[in-house]
Write a protein that holds these residues in place. Structure first.
Motif, short mmCIF file in Angstrom:
data_model
loop_
_atom_site.label_atom_id
_atom_site.label_comp_id
_atom_site.label_asym_id
_atom_site.label_seq_id
_atom_site.Cartn_x
_atom_site.Cartn_y
_atom_site.Cartn_z
N GLY A 227 4.60 70.24 1.07
CA GLY A 227 4.15 69.92 2.41
C GLY A 227 5.01 68.89 3.12
N ILE A 228 6.23 68.67 2.62
CA ILE A 228 7.12 67.71 3.27
C ILE A 228 7.90 68.44 4.37
CG2 ILE A 228 9.16 66.26 2.95
CD1 ILE A 228 8.12 65.78 0.06
N ALA B 80 -0.83 77.01 -1.09
CA ALA B 80 0.20 76.34 -1.89
C ALA B 80 1.04 77.35 -2.66
CB ALA B 80 -0.43 75.36 -2.86
N LEU B 81 2.34 77.12 -2.65
CA LEU B 81 3.27 77.98 -3.39
C LEU B 81 3.76 77.26 -4.63
CD1 LEU B 81 5.35 80.47 -3.46
CD2 LEU B 81 6.91 78.89 -2.33
N VAL B 82 3.73 77.95 -5.76
CA VAL B 82 4.40 77.45 -6.96
C VAL B 82 5.71 78.21 -7.02
CG1 VAL B 82 4.31 77.20 -9.46
CG2 VAL B 82 2.22 77.00 -8.12
N PRO B 83 6.83 77.55 -6.67
CA PRO B 83 8.07 78.30 -6.49
C PRO B 83 8.59 78.92 -7.78
CG PRO B 83 8.35 75.97 -5.88
CD PRO B 83 6.99 76.12 -6.44
N GLY B 101 2.58 66.22 -5.15
CA GLY B 101 1.80 67.38 -4.74
C GLY B 101 0.72 67.02 -3.74
N ALA B 102 0.30 65.76 -3.77
CA ALA B 102 -0.74 65.31 -2.85
C ALA B 102 -0.13 64.62 -1.64
CB ALA B 102 -1.69 64.36 -3.57
N GLY B 152 -2.53 69.47 -4.17
CA GLY B 152 -2.65 69.61 -2.71
C GLY B 152 -4.00 70.19 -2.30
N ARG B 153 -4.90 70.38 -3.28
CA ARG B 153 -6.21 70.98 -3.05
C ARG B 153 -6.12 72.32 -2.32
NH1 ARG B 153 -11.26 67.07 -2.01
NH2 ARG B 153 -11.26 66.23 -4.10
#
Lengths: 357, 236
Positions: A227-228, B80-83, B101-102, B152-153
């Motif tokens: 989220g950056i 959210a993506l886990v690349p 992540g947060a 990131g919930r």
């Protein structure tokens, strides 16, 4: 008396150390002036190089973006000051007004360089930034016709010294029996600015922005996945780094009273980068040490190489300038061999080198 | 209503149409997998959803079109993506990685609580929280990447090839983690080359072939489908 706990003791020692360093720094210019005013000037330039190194450290050390044209921002700041406080345009704005303007203009140029290079990394970015540095220098050299903006290679002279209230920094004053020459006054002003610059850098490093820079340097895609806003955060690194360069440039103008494009050549960019790398990329204290070392050692050599040769060989065999570059090269090679992460490696570099898989 | 609804998604990479207009959807609480051979366009599809590559079509997440949003804005919306290839921050410690992540969150006490629950889910990470991520094994790094995404919930987790480059025993462990995350109610879209594992964990599956979806059904049905067995499960 009650014995203090060891924690208290170390806190006391810490404060005592800080006070000692503070007093030394305050007394330093008088000790140096005793040796020669030239040494106060050299110290002032060294402090300017600390500004530059800390600024470049944001771009290279924190955000991991290799910038080979950093001196351009120094140039922009220096010319901003020179044009706004010299007979060249007949403008004589006060120093406290120009310094922020210089920082802002340099910041704008930082964004100007950053925006088109957002997708570049490593070697490619290095080449573009190198080109950018040269473009700025060549512009400064040629913006003398048809409108005379920069006065070309002749440079700009008679730049106003800093004036704060009744104190003019170009003049020598005697205050409570102490001789405050121009360079000594500038030293104190620079010391004050340096304190601010260091505090800003420390705060930045431990901020959310600092962590975002760290993340981008480690892995840009993962940073984005966290989220950056990688675009803005990278631009911010360029902008902040450039602003420090701009402030340093403005002070350089005021101190020298004369600037020309010759002061802003590629070698200067490389010198600042060497300071950052030699001291320890990403570590504020390492970078400061690197800047001090590379500022002072050549000057010390300049004054010692000749007498030493005359004493040993009876005549001068090698020019001081040649020996300087030779030793500089040798020092860099030895550093890369024995301390690749710099004299004082940053937390992350230290981890990388000490931890096993 | 489905949480994610994709219609006519097209992705072009330097003149090559990698994804040629596909439709699929993921309902809340579901695990859906996208399987297919190498180069079928699965990862590209996921990258397009995470806005890492430009795409055309319509992607509605929670009823809003997200194709015009910048990638960093998605995390705050719970996507959210886990690349692919893990992408952990190698020189940061495990704990620092998780805190990153947060990044978009400001609710400090809640972050600490979530960190605790990630450690409960992945006890290995607790043991290694002070170690740098680069010193972890591949499987541990994959778990860290999942844990970081959870920080990131998210409400929808996009997993890109979580089994890639891992030893078989580690693959099992990573999939156990994915299963327990889903049992806690997480909606998951999983892209995976290991079709057998993916179908075992998913409720529904889509089969991709050179940029189009060729087959879709319940995971159990796909596992028994002769065409899938032939092409992706190594016959039998």
């Amino acid at each position: 008396m009650v014995a203090s706990s060891p924690g208290n003791n170390s806190a006391v020692l810490r404060w005592a150390g800080l006070v000692l360093v503070g007093l030394t720094l305050l007394a330093l210019p008088f000790a140096l002036a005793g040796v020669g005013t030239a040494w106060v000037r050299i110290t002032n330039l060294a402090i300017l190089f600390i500004f530059l190194s800390l600024g470049l450290n944001i771009v290279v050390g924190y955000a991991g973006l290799l910038d080979l044209g950093y001196i351009a921002f120094y140039a922009v700041g220096a010319y901003a000051y020179a044009l706004l406080a010299s007979p060249h345009f007949g403008l004589h704005l006060p120093f406290w007004a120009i310094l922020p303007i210089g920082a802002a203009v340099a910041c704008l140029f930082g964004v100007l360089l950053g925006a088109p290079t957002l997708k570049l990394r490593g070697d490619y970015l290095a080449i573009v930034t190198l080109g950018f540095g040269e473009i700025i220098r060549i512009f400064l050299n040629n913006l003398s016709s048809p409108f005379n903006i920069t006065a070309g290679p002749q440079g700009i002279t008679l730049i106003d010294p800093v004036r704060v209230g009744a104190i003019t920094f170009g003049r020598t004053d005697i205050f409570v029996g102490l001789v405050f020459s121009g360079p000594v006054k500038y030293y104190y002003l620079l010391l004050l600015l340096l304190l601010a610059v260091i505090v800003i850098n420390i705060r930045l490093q431990h901020s959310r922005i600092g962590r975002a820079w760290e993340a981008i340097r480690e892995d840009e895609i993962a940073a984005r996945a966290c989220g950056i806003n990688t675009r803005n955060i990278k631009l911010l690194a360029f902008a902040m780094g450039a602003s420090f360069g701009g402030v340093a440039g403005g002070m350089f103008s005021a101190i020298q009273g004369f600037i020309s494009p010759e002061s802003f050549v590629l070698v200067e960019s490389i010198m600042v980068l060497s300071m950052v790398v030699l001291g320890g990329m990403g570590n504020i204290w390492g970078v400061i040490a690197g800047a001090l070392l590379l500022s002072f050692v050549p000057e010390i050599l300049r004054y010692t190489v000749e007498p030493v040769q005359r004493a040993v060989f009876g005549r001068m065999l090698v020019e001081p300038e040649v020996i300087r570059m030779l030793l500089f090269g040798l020092a860099l090679v030895l550093m890369m061999r024995f301390r690749p992460a710099g004299l004082f490696p940053s937390r992350l570099r230290r981890r990388e080198l000490t931890q096993e898989t | 209503m489905s949480m994610l609804q994709v219609q006519g998604l097209k992705v072009a990479y330097g003149g090559i149409q990698a994804v040629k207009g596909i439709d699929f959807e993921v309902a809340a609480g579901e695990v859906v997998c996208l399987i297919g051979a190498n180069g079928a366009g699965k990862s590209t599809t996921l990258k397009a959803l995470a806005r890492m590559v430009p795409a055309q079509g319509s992607v509605r997440y929670d009823g809003h079109d997200i194709l015009h949003l910048p990638p960093h804005a998605l995390v705050g919306r719970g996507l959210a993506l886990v690349p692919e290839g893990r992408g952990v921050f190698g020189r940061l410690t495990v704990a620092e990685n998780l805190r990153m992540g947060a990044y978009t969150r400001r609710d400090t006490p809640e972050i600490a609580r979530d960190l605790e629950s990630v450690f409960e889910l992945l006890p290995r990470l607790r043991e290694r929280q002070r170690q740098t991520a680069g010193t972890l094994s591949g499987g541990e790094q994959q778990m860290l990447a999942i844990g970081r995404a959870l920080m990131g919930r998210p409400r929808l987790l996009l997993l890109d090839e979580p089994s890639m480059g891992l030893a078989p025993i580690m693959v099992q462990k990573v999939f156990e983690v994915i299963r327990s995350v889903s049992q806690q109610g997480m909606t998951i879209l999983l892209v995976e080359q290991n079709a057998r594992l993916a179908l075992a964990i998913a409720s529904r599956g889509y089969v991709m072939e050179s940029g189009t979806i060729t087959l879709t059904d319940a995971a159990a049905t796909l596992l028994d489908d002769p065409r899938v067995r032939e092409a992706y499960l190594g016959g039998e």
